[in-house]
Design a protein around this motif. Structure first.
Motif, PDB file in Angstrom:
ATOM      1  N   ILE A  56      23.168  41.939  -8.788  1.00  0.00           N
ATOM      2  CA  ILE A  56      23.393  42.048  -7.336  1.00  0.00           C
ATOM      3  C   ILE A  56      24.788  41.513  -7.003  1.00  0.00           C
ATOM      4  CG2 ILE A  56      22.654  41.169  -5.086  1.00  0.00           C
ATOM      5  CD1 ILE A  56      19.732  41.337  -6.215  1.00  0.00           C
ATOM      6  N   GLY A  57      25.191  40.438  -7.649  1.00  0.00           N
ATOM      7  CA  GLY A  57      26.551  39.925  -7.470  1.00  0.00           C
ATOM      8  C   GLY A  57      27.598  40.926  -7.918  1.00  0.00           C
ATOM      9  N   TYR A  58      27.326  41.624  -9.005  1.00  0.00           N
ATOM     10  CA  TYR A  58      28.223  42.683  -9.487  1.00  0.00           C
ATOM     11  C   TYR A  58      28.323  43.787  -8.438  1.00  0.00           C
ATOM     12  CZ  TYR A  58      30.223  46.100 -12.739  1.00  0.00           C
ATOM     13  OH  TYR A  58      31.040  47.022 -13.359  1.00  0.00           O
ATOM     14  N   HIS A  59      27.196  44.129  -7.840  1.00  0.00           N
ATOM     15  CA  HIS A  59      27.143  45.136  -6.778  1.00  0.00           C
ATOM     16  C   HIS A  59      28.041  44.701  -5.611  1.00  0.00           C
ATOM     17  CE1 HIS A  59      24.753  48.411  -4.748  1.00  0.00           C
ATOM     18  NE2 HIS A  59      25.239  47.794  -3.690  1.00  0.00           N
ATOM     19  N   VAL A  60      27.962  43.439  -5.240  1.00  0.00           N
ATOM     20  CA  VAL A  60      28.793  42.905  -4.155  1.00  0.00           C
ATOM     21  C   VAL A  60      30.276  42.954  -4.543  1.00  0.00           C
ATOM     22  CG1 VAL A  60      29.339  40.803  -2.831  1.00  0.00           C
ATOM     23  CG2 VAL A  60      26.946  41.486  -3.186  1.00  0.00           C
ATOM     24  N   ALA A  61      30.576  42.653  -5.807  1.00  0.00           N
ATOM     25  CA  ALA A  61      31.965  42.737  -6.275  1.00  0.00           C
ATOM     26  C   ALA A  61      32.474  44.173  -6.183  1.00  0.00           C
ATOM     27  CB  ALA A  61      32.069  42.220  -7.707  1.00  0.00           C
ATOM     28  N   CYS A  62      31.603  45.140  -6.477  1.00  0.00           N
ATOM     29  CA  CYS A  62      31.975  46.550  -6.309  1.00  0.00           C
ATOM     30  C   CYS A  62      32.293  46.839  -4.846  1.00  0.00           C
ATOM     31  CB  CYS A  62      30.850  47.470  -6.791  1.00  0.00           C
ATOM     32  SG  CYS A  62      30.710  47.605  -8.578  1.00  0.00           S
ATOM     33  N   ARG A  63      31.527  46.264  -3.944  1.00  0.00           N
ATOM     34  CA  ARG A  63      31.767  46.460  -2.515  1.00  0.00           C
ATOM     35  C   ARG A  63      33.119  45.902  -2.104  1.00  0.00           C
ATOM     36  NH1 ARG A  63      33.243  48.220   1.410  1.00  0.00           N
ATOM     37  NH2 ARG A  63      32.461  47.930   3.504  1.00  0.00           N
ATOM     38  N   MET A  64      33.480  44.767  -2.664  1.00  0.00           N
ATOM     39  CA  MET A  64      34.771  44.164  -2.343  1.00  0.00           C
ATOM     40  C   MET A  64      35.925  45.030  -2.859  1.00  0.00           C
ATOM     41  SD  MET A  64      33.659  40.118  -2.765  1.00  0.00           S
ATOM     42  CE  MET A  64      34.920  39.826  -3.901  1.00  0.00           C
ATOM     43  N   LEU A  65      35.782  45.564  -4.073  1.00  0.00           N
ATOM     44  CA  LEU A  65      36.814  46.455  -4.605  1.00  0.00           C
ATOM     45  C   LEU A  65      36.888  47.744  -3.793  1.00  0.00           C
ATOM     46  CD1 LEU A  65      36.254  45.948  -8.434  1.00  0.00           C
ATOM     47  CD2 LEU A  65      38.280  45.299  -7.104  1.00  0.00           C
ATOM     48  N   LEU A  66      35.727  48.252  -3.377  1.00  0.00           N
ATOM     49  CA  LEU A  66      35.697  49.460  -2.558  1.00  0.00           C
ATOM     50  C   LEU A  66      36.403  49.226  -1.219  1.00  0.00           C
ATOM     51  CD1 LEU A  66      34.724  52.378  -2.138  1.00  0.00           C
ATOM     52  CD2 LEU A  66      32.607  51.417  -1.208  1.00  0.00           C
ATOM     53  N   ALA A  67      36.210  48.055  -0.637  1.00  0.00           N
ATOM     54  CA  ALA A  67      36.877  47.732   0.630  1.00  0.00           C
ATOM     55  C   ALA A  67      38.393  47.741   0.452  1.00  0.00           C
ATOM     56  CB  ALA A  67      36.398  46.376   1.145  1.00  0.00           C
ATOM     57  N   ARG A  68      38.867  47.194  -0.652  1.00  0.00           N
ATOM     58  CA  ARG A  68      40.311  47.219  -0.926  1.00  0.00           C
ATOM     59  C   ARG A  68      40.796  48.647  -1.107  1.00  0.00           C
ATOM     60  NH1 ARG A  68      41.556  42.868  -5.545  1.00  0.00           N
ATOM     61  NH2 ARG A  68      43.551  43.963  -5.449  1.00  0.00           N
ATOM     62  N   MET A  69      40.008  49.440  -1.812  1.00  0.00           N
ATOM     63  CA  MET A  69      40.370  50.834  -2.048  1.00  0.00           C
ATOM     64  C   MET A  69      40.402  51.605  -0.729  1.00  0.00           C
ATOM     65  SD  MET A  69      38.716  53.399  -4.872  1.00  0.00           S
ATOM     66  CE  MET A  69      37.399  54.144  -3.939  1.00  0.00           C
ATOM     67  N   THR A  70      39.421  51.356   0.137  1.00  0.00           N
ATOM     68  CA  THR A  70      39.345  52.040   1.432  1.00  0.00           C
ATOM     69  C   THR A  70      40.556  51.704   2.302  1.00  0.00           C
ATOM     70  OG1 THR A  70      36.933  52.028   1.312  1.00  0.00           O
ATOM     71  CG2 THR A  70      37.887  52.363   3.475  1.00  0.00           C
ATOM     72  N   ARG A  71      41.058  50.491   2.177  1.00  0.00           N
ATOM     73  CA  ARG A  71      42.259  50.086   2.935  1.00  0.00           C
ATOM     74  C   ARG A  71      43.542  50.552   2.242  1.00  0.00           C
ATOM     75  NH1 ARG A  71      39.216  45.147   3.139  1.00  0.00           N
ATOM     76  NH2 ARG A  71      40.592  44.298   1.527  1.00  0.00           N
ATOM     77  N   ASN A  72      43.377  51.338   1.156  1.00  0.00           N
ATOM     78  CA  ASN A  72      44.490  51.878   0.374  1.00  0.00           C
ATOM     79  C   ASN A  72      45.357  50.771  -0.225  1.00  0.00           C
ATOM     80  OD1 ASN A  72      45.653  54.117  -0.798  1.00  0.00           O
ATOM     81  ND2 ASN A  72      47.197  54.325   0.799  1.00  0.00           N
ATOM     82  N   GLU A  73      44.686  49.679  -0.619  1.00  0.00           N
ATOM     83  CA  GLU A  73      45.382  48.579  -1.274  1.00  0.00           C
ATOM     84  C   GLU A  73      45.309  48.780  -2.779  1.00  0.00           C
ATOM     85  OE1 GLU A  73      43.452  45.030   0.044  1.00  0.00           O
ATOM     86  OE2 GLU A  73      44.050  45.316   2.123  1.00  0.00           O
ATOM     87  N   SER A  74      46.153  48.066  -3.488  1.00  0.00           N
ATOM     88  CA  SER A  74      46.107  48.169  -4.942  1.00  0.00           C
ATOM     89  C   SER A  74      44.890  47.418  -5.475  1.00  0.00           C
ATOM     90  CB  SER A  74      47.391  47.624  -5.560  1.00  0.00           C
ATOM     91  OG  SER A  74      47.511  46.250  -5.272  1.00  0.00           O
TER      92      SER A  74
END
Length: 137
Positions: A89-107
């Motif tokens: 579940i923590g890994y899932h949350v980490a994926c969400r954090m990376l997705l948020a960065r990706m959605t903001r078009n960040e590296s």
């Protein structure tokens, strides 16, 4: 109980499909962005996949709780399994954090780090499967 267990496994498999594929989208995003490619489609794919895998995870967790609490399934093996499930579940949350960065078009981290992140999920899934099937203690 067997129907609940079968449904639980089905939703876990669907969740894991997303857990293993979303980080690959992150890799393609990082590589594509570094090469100046259009990565907008990857952002859309990532958001849709995350929504799917979150729904599958929620249903899998609810069915798992039903099995645990409704049928009094237990043992020390289950407590260790639940620790690894919390890690997943923590890994899932980490994926969400990376997705948020990706959605903001960040590296994102580099492709190698993302590939290692992708493989790290297996280090959580393998003990879950072994503990559930073998029930060593």
């Amino acid at each position: 109980m067997l129907w609940i267990k079968a449904l639980h496994l089905t939703f876990v498999i669907a969740w894991l499909a997303g857990i293993f594929y979303l980080p690959r989208i992150f890799v393609h995003y990082a590589v594509g962005r570094a090469h100046g490619e259009d990565v907008r489609r990857l952002i859309i794919m990532g958001r849709r996949l995350f929504g799917f895998m979150t729904l599958m995870a929620a249903i899998a967790v609810l069915l798992g709780l039903w099995l645990w609490l409704g049928f009094h399934d237990g043992g020390r093996w289950l407590m260790f399994k639940l620790l690894f499930v919390l890690g997943l579940i923590g890994y899932h949350v980490a994926c969400r954090m990376l997705l948020a960065r990706m959605t903001r078009n960040e590296s994102l981290p580099g492709p190698l780090a993302l590939r290692l992140f992708n493989e790290a999920a297996l280090l959580l899934v393998l003990p879950i499967i072994l503990l559930a099937v073998v029930k060593p203690f």
